[in-house]
Each structure stands twice: as structure tokens, then as C-alpha cells.
Design a protein around this motif. Structure first.
Motif, PDB file in Angstrom:
ATOM      1  N   GLU A   1    -109.417 -59.619 -69.097  1.00 24.86           N
ATOM      2  CA  GLU A   1    -110.834 -60.178 -68.814  1.00 24.86           C
ATOM      3  C   GLU A   1    -111.858 -59.312 -69.816  1.00 24.86           C
ATOM      4  O   GLU A   1    -111.536 -58.023 -70.172  1.00 24.86           O
ATOM      5  N   PRO A   2    -112.909 -59.695 -70.136  1.00 20.04           N
ATOM      6  CA  PRO A   2    -114.106 -58.991 -70.769  1.00 20.04           C
ATOM      7  C   PRO A   2    -114.243 -57.626 -70.204  1.00 20.04           C
ATOM      8  O   PRO A   2    -114.365 -57.605 -68.976  1.00 20.04           O
TER       9      PRO A   2
ATOM     10  N   ALA B   1    -108.604 -43.577 -76.111  1.00 18.81           N
ATOM     11  CA  ALA B   1    -109.918 -44.593 -75.813  1.00 18.81           C
ATOM     12  C   ALA B   1    -109.871 -44.525 -74.341  1.00 18.81           C
ATOM     13  O   ALA B   1    -109.362 -44.086 -73.558  1.00 18.81           O
ATOM     14  N   VAL B   2    -111.215 -45.241 -73.954  1.00 20.13           N
ATOM     15  CA  VAL B   2    -111.570 -45.173 -72.486  1.00 20.13           C
ATOM     16  C   VAL B   2    -112.161 -46.680 -72.338  1.00 20.13           C
ATOM     17  O   VAL B   2    -112.961 -47.012 -73.157  1.00 20.13           O
ATOM     18  N   THR B   3    -111.746 -47.254 -71.381  1.00 19.98           N
ATOM     19  CA  THR B   3    -112.250 -48.486 -71.008  1.00 19.98           C
ATOM     20  C   THR B   3    -112.924 -48.586 -69.520  1.00 19.98           C
ATOM     21  O   THR B   3    -112.472 -47.687 -68.591  1.00 19.98           O
ATOM     22  N   PHE B   4    -113.680 -49.518 -69.248  1.00 21.10           N
ATOM     23  CA  PHE B   4    -114.193 -49.585 -67.633  1.00 21.10           C
ATOM     24  C   PHE B   4    -114.266 -51.089 -67.336  1.00 21.10           C
ATOM     25  O   PHE B   4    -114.681 -51.815 -67.872  1.00 21.10           O
ATOM     26  N   ASP B   5    -113.511 -51.404 -66.296  1.00 20.99           N
ATOM     27  CA  ASP B   5    -113.400 -52.659 -65.747  1.00 20.99           C
ATOM     28  C   ASP B   5    -114.063 -52.587 -64.268  1.00 20.99           C
ATOM     29  O   ASP B   5    -113.341 -51.572 -63.462  1.00 20.99           O
ATOM     30  N   PRO B   6    -114.741 -53.261 -63.762  1.00 18.94           N
ATOM     31  CA  PRO B   6    -115.323 -53.026 -62.189  1.00 18.94           C
ATOM     32  C   PRO B   6    -114.226 -53.214 -61.342  1.00 18.94           C
ATOM     33  O   PRO B   6    -113.956 -52.298 -60.231  1.00 18.94           O
ATOM     34  N   GLY B   7    -112.959 -53.887 -61.464  1.00 16.75           N
ATOM     35  CA  GLY B   7    -112.107 -53.829 -60.580  1.00 16.75           C
ATOM     36  C   GLY B   7    -110.908 -52.856 -60.895  1.00 16.75           C
ATOM     37  O   GLY B   7    -110.185 -52.614 -59.919  1.00 16.75           O
TER      38      GLY B   7
ATOM     39  N   PRO C   1    -117.607 -45.073 -60.573  1.00 19.33           N
ATOM     40  CA  PRO C   1    -118.840 -45.863 -60.650  1.00 19.33           C
ATOM     41  C   PRO C   1    -118.696 -47.244 -60.432  1.00 19.33           C
ATOM     42  O   PRO C   1    -117.705 -47.857 -60.575  1.00 19.33           O
ATOM     43  N   THR C   2    -119.867 -47.993 -59.847  1.00 21.10           N
ATOM     44  CA  THR C   2    -120.002 -49.293 -59.694  1.00 21.10           C
ATOM     45  C   THR C   2    -120.153 -50.032 -61.043  1.00 21.10           C
ATOM     46  O   THR C   2    -119.669 -51.158 -61.165  1.00 21.10           O
ATOM     47  N   ALA C   3    -120.837 -49.378 -62.082  1.00 24.41           N
ATOM     48  CA  ALA C   3    -120.940 -49.676 -63.152  1.00 24.41           C
ATOM     49  C   ALA C   3    -121.099 -48.799 -64.046  1.00 24.41           C
ATOM     50  O   ALA C   3    -121.414 -47.630 -63.810  1.00 24.41           O
ATOM     51  N   VAL C   4    -120.781 -49.267 -65.722  1.00 25.62           N
ATOM     52  CA  VAL C   4    -120.804 -48.012 -66.718  1.00 25.62           C
ATOM     53  C   VAL C   4    -121.953 -48.728 -67.597  1.00 25.62           C
ATOM     54  O   VAL C   4    -121.745 -49.940 -68.165  1.00 25.62           O
ATOM     55  N   TYR C   5    -122.947 -48.072 -67.871  1.00 29.51           N
ATOM     56  CA  TYR C   5    -124.128 -48.736 -68.805  1.00 29.51           C
ATOM     57  C   TYR C   5    -123.448 -48.393 -70.056  1.00 29.51           C
ATOM     58  O   TYR C   5    -123.738 -49.276 -71.125  1.00 29.51           O
TER      59      TYR C   5
END
Length: 454
Positions: free
Chosen positions: A306-307, A320-326, A348-352
Motif C-alpha cells: 500500500e502507498p 531505509a525507514v518507512t512509516f505505515d499507519p498500520g 506515532p499516529t502520523a509522520v509528517y
């Protein structure tokens, strides 16, 4: 004041009494010269204001609208800043006569029914000269943000093809650059900070001399680019469609294909500090780590295609670092694409935004819910954490080797924070004791089961 077309809702005088600002119901904000009894400026607002205040001489007006404070220069009719204030409607507002401080308060439980956005009983104080200053000229709308490697100059904005230079140390706005026809899509400083690379919706790649702010080179692209990065003193790589294309600056030669997307068209590209490795992400599908020299990419072994909300390649190109809400924050080995650590609990709930930390193997995370965090990316270990006043953002930059952090907000405002990040010394095994000298220059530690100190 004659010829008012609607009921008057708000008024405010300049401190010297020569000007008045008047807001009429469903009408424009009007500035009147009282002695001459004439209108000198008019401004239509996108939403109804709740408060308006003027500084001495009428140089600036602060307008409370929704949960934001708008700063307006009536003399030039420039909307110079949007300060994201209370989480609810701004019901009380004032601005100091020197134009330095704005104070705003939101509605709590006693707010007018039917108009309250939320309950925020806090008072918000903004220092417009330090840490919250909008870049000058009102051209900072957009999502482009870049700071040079020496942390001496930055650019932000992008809307309408304009970029505004700023000083990342003071957050003061400087000159405005008309860079492109249509929005600016990306910007990046060269390694020596002397050149600025930009791409725009006009399908042009441009190189600028930072000292003179003059265009030195231009390349016409066949597709609207998702981004472009420096990979050498005279080479740039552009993510266009599903290809990564390397161009020689100042050359008319056809571009070299560095790699192709592992999914659909690219939406993001980033380079390591030495320009040898790229991270490129498509709208969906695997994120790839590419060698600028060519060859097959390494796909990050993510739990989903998913995006992504955010993705980052460390300056050393090793992690490398990624953030997915799930799935939270996931840290990867860039050479193998395999995950090495995951921060799911207390994530975090979201990453800006994700950006370079104070060291080449570190990453700073600008987030909602956890504030600012700095991680050692190769191990996923958190090094520093600081909660800050919650503001939606688009980007973050950390001063190399220092502790100053600059964050860019959605409205173009710049804010600063200071974070001290500890030095790490890799020791194997657990420690039994630790001591540091009085002058702070040396430390000794003893490993369990050993008679000698290190």
C-alpha cells in the motif's frame, strides 16, 4: 464611515488612530483612512473572521479565522503568514504594537453553539521574530522544502512557481525566486550548497546559482517529474513516469536510464549523501534501492505494498525507514531490503516527514502524537525524543552535528526546536559500572565478568 454595504461585525483602530479596519457581514475586510474618509485597501477572506487587531501605523493586521491567525499587511495587500493556533475557533486575539507577539485563545465549553470547531481552552502566544516567523512575501504556500548541507540557507514554498529563501538558523525570510511556470515540485541544494536544483509542473528542470539567484542551466523533460536529486557535481537523476533518468547538467546528451519502477509511476526519489544510491517509491508496489551506476534494484521487504505515508534513505545509504499507519516505523538494511527493527507499539499516529539526523546513520522523525524523535537507523534504536507544540507539518531539517531542528508547517510557517542527541559507543555485553571524568572528556565502563575497564 460612509457607504457600508453590510452590517459591521468587526472593527479595530491602528494605535495612532489614523487607520481603521472594518469587516462587514459577508463582505470584504476594508481599511479606512479616517482623516481622509476614504477606503485605502480591501481584502476578501475565504472564511468569516472572528477577531481583527492592528499594529501601530496599521502596518500589520492579525485576523482570527477558524482555528488560525492570518497576518495581513494592508499596505501591500500581502497575506504574510498563517499561524495555526487553537484547535477550536479563535475567539480572543491581540497583537503587540511592535508587531512581534500575537496572542490567541480558542473557545472552550462555553463557545457559541453551532460555530465551535472544538474545545481548546489554552492561550497560544506566537513570537513572530523567533521560531514562528513566516517567510517574507507571502509566497511560502506549497510543499517544497530544502536546506543546504551546511545549514546556512533554505528554500520553501512552491505554489505558483515561487520559492522563498530563508535562514534556517533564524527562520528569517529572504528573497523570493520566481522559479517555474506552475507549481514547483521539488528542490535540492548541491553538496557544496552553491547550486539549487528545481523541477516544476512546466516539465522543466532548472539549476540555479545560489549566490546570484540566477538560472544557469535548464533541461526540458518529456514527463512531469516526481522529483530530482543531485548524484554528482554535474549529474542529476530525475524520477519521471516509471523511470529514473540521469542527466548531465549543461549537456544536450540523451539521459541514461538508471532503473525502472517496481510498481507504477514514481512519486518520490531520494539520494544518499555521496550520490551513489537512490531510494525511489512508486504510488504502489515495492520501494526500491537503486545503484546510480545501474543494475537490478533491491526491493524493501515491506509487509504491504500500500502507498507509504513516509519513506527515507539515510545519508550513508545503508538504511531505509518507512512509516505505515498500520505497521508503524520499520527500519531496513538497504543492502538486503530486510527489516531490522519495527516500532509498532507507542509509534506515532502520523509522520509528517523523515530527514537526516545529526549523523549519517541517523534519522529524525517529525510526527503527530510523538513529537520529534531521532533514531539510529541501522538498529532502530531511539536516541532522543522531544514533545513539542503539536502543529501539522510538511518537512523537517536537522543541523548537522548540532541540535537545532527546523520544522516547516502546512501554512508556510517555520518553527524551531533544540534536541541534544547523545554520542553512541558500541560495546558488546552488559555494563556493570560507568564513570566520567570531572572535565567531561573521558568515560570509563566495566563489562560484567571482566577485571579491566574500557
Amino acid at each position: 464611515i460612509p457607504k457600508l454595504r453590510q452590517d459591521v461585525w468587526l472593527t479595530s483602530f491602528a494605535d495612532d488612530g489614523k487607520l481603521a479596519v472594518v469587516y462587514q457581514a459577508k463582505g470584504p475586510m476594508v481599511v479606512w483612512d479616517i482623516a481622509a474618509a476614504k477606503e485605502v485597501r480591501e481584502r476578501t477572506l475565504a472564511a468569516y473572521p472572528q477577531q481583527v487587531r492592528m499594529t501601530a501605523g496599521g502596518k500589520m493586521a492579525a485576523i482570527g479565522s477558524g482555528g488560525a491567525v492570518l497576518l495581513w499587511e494592508p499596505g501591500t495587500d500581502t497575506m504574510i503568514a498563517t499561524l495555526r493556533g487553537p484547535d477550536s475557533t479563535v475567539w480572543a486575539l491581540d497583537i503587540s504594537q511592535d508587531g512581534r507577539y500575537v496572542v490567541a485563545a480558542g473557545g472552550g465549553a462555553d463557545s457559541e453553539p453551532g460555530t465551535r470547531v472544538g474545545a481548546d481552552a489554552r492561550v497560544h502566544i506566537f513570537d513572530l521574530t523567533a521560531g514562528r516567523k513566516m517567510v517574507a512575501g507571502g509566497t511560502a504556500g506549497g510543499k517544497v522544502f530544502a536546506v543546504d548541507p551546511a545549514f546556512t540557507r533554505g528554500v520553501m514554498g512552491g505554489a505558483g512557481g515561487k520559492l522563498t529563501f530563508f535562514d534556517p538558523q533564524t527562520q528569517d525570510g529572504q528573497e523570493t525566486l520566481a522559479a517555474h511556470e506552475g507549481n514547483v515540485l521539488s528542490a535540492m541544494f548541491s553538496a557544496d550548497g552553491r547550486q539549487l536544483l528545481t523541477t516544476g509542473a512546466d516539465k522543466l528542470l532548472k539549476v540555479w546559482d545560489v549566490g546570484t539567484e540566477k538560472e544557469t542551466s535548464q533541461i526540458a523533460l518529456t514527463e512531469t517529474p516526481a522529483g530530482a536529486v543531485w548524484t554528482g557535481k554535474e549529474e542529476v537523476v530525475v524520477a519521471a513516469g516509471n523511470q529514473l533518468l540521469a542527466y548531465r547538467v549543461g549537456s544536450s546528451d540523451a539521459p541514461r536510464v538508471v532503473g525502472k519502477s517496481l510498481g507504477k509511476a514514481f512519486t518520490f526519489v531520494q539520494a544518499s549523501a555521496d550520490g551513489t544510491r537512490l531510494l525511489a517509491s512508486p504510488a504502489d508496489g515495492p520501494v526500491g534501492i537503486y545503484s546510480v551506476a545501474g543494475g537490478a534494484p533491491v526491493a524493501l521487504d515491506r509487509p504491504t505494498n500500500e502507498p507509504l505515508s513516509a519513506v527515507y534513505l539515510t545519508a550513508d545509504g545503508q538504511s531505509a525507514v518507512t512509516f505505515d499507519p498500520g505497521y508503524g516505523l520499520v527500519f531496513f538494511d538497504a543492502a538486503t531490503g530486510k527489516p531490522v527493527e519495527q516500532m509498532r507499539q507507542d509509534a506515532p499516529t502520523a509522520v509528517y516527514a523523515l530527514a537526516a539526523g545529526p549523523a549519517a546513520d541517523e534519522v529524525v522523525v517529525y510526527s503527530h502524537g510523538r513529537g520529534l524523535m531521532v533514531f539510529h537507523a541501522a538498529s532502530g534504536r531511539m536516541l532522543a525524543h522531544e514533545m513539542h507544540e503539536e502543529r501539522p507539518g510538511i518537512a523537517v531539517a536537522y543541523a548537522p552535528g548540532g541540535k537545532l531542528v527546523v520544522m516547516a508547517g502546512e501554512g508556510g510557517e517555520l518553527r524551531r526546536a533544540e534536541m541534544a542527541v547523545p554520542h553512541l559507543f558500541p560495546f558488546a555485553g552488559s555494563r556493570e559500572s560507568l564513570s566520567i571524568t570531572w572535565d567531561g572528556k573521558r568515560a570509563a565502563t566495566q563489562r560484567a565478568g571482566l577485571s579491566q575497564a574500557e
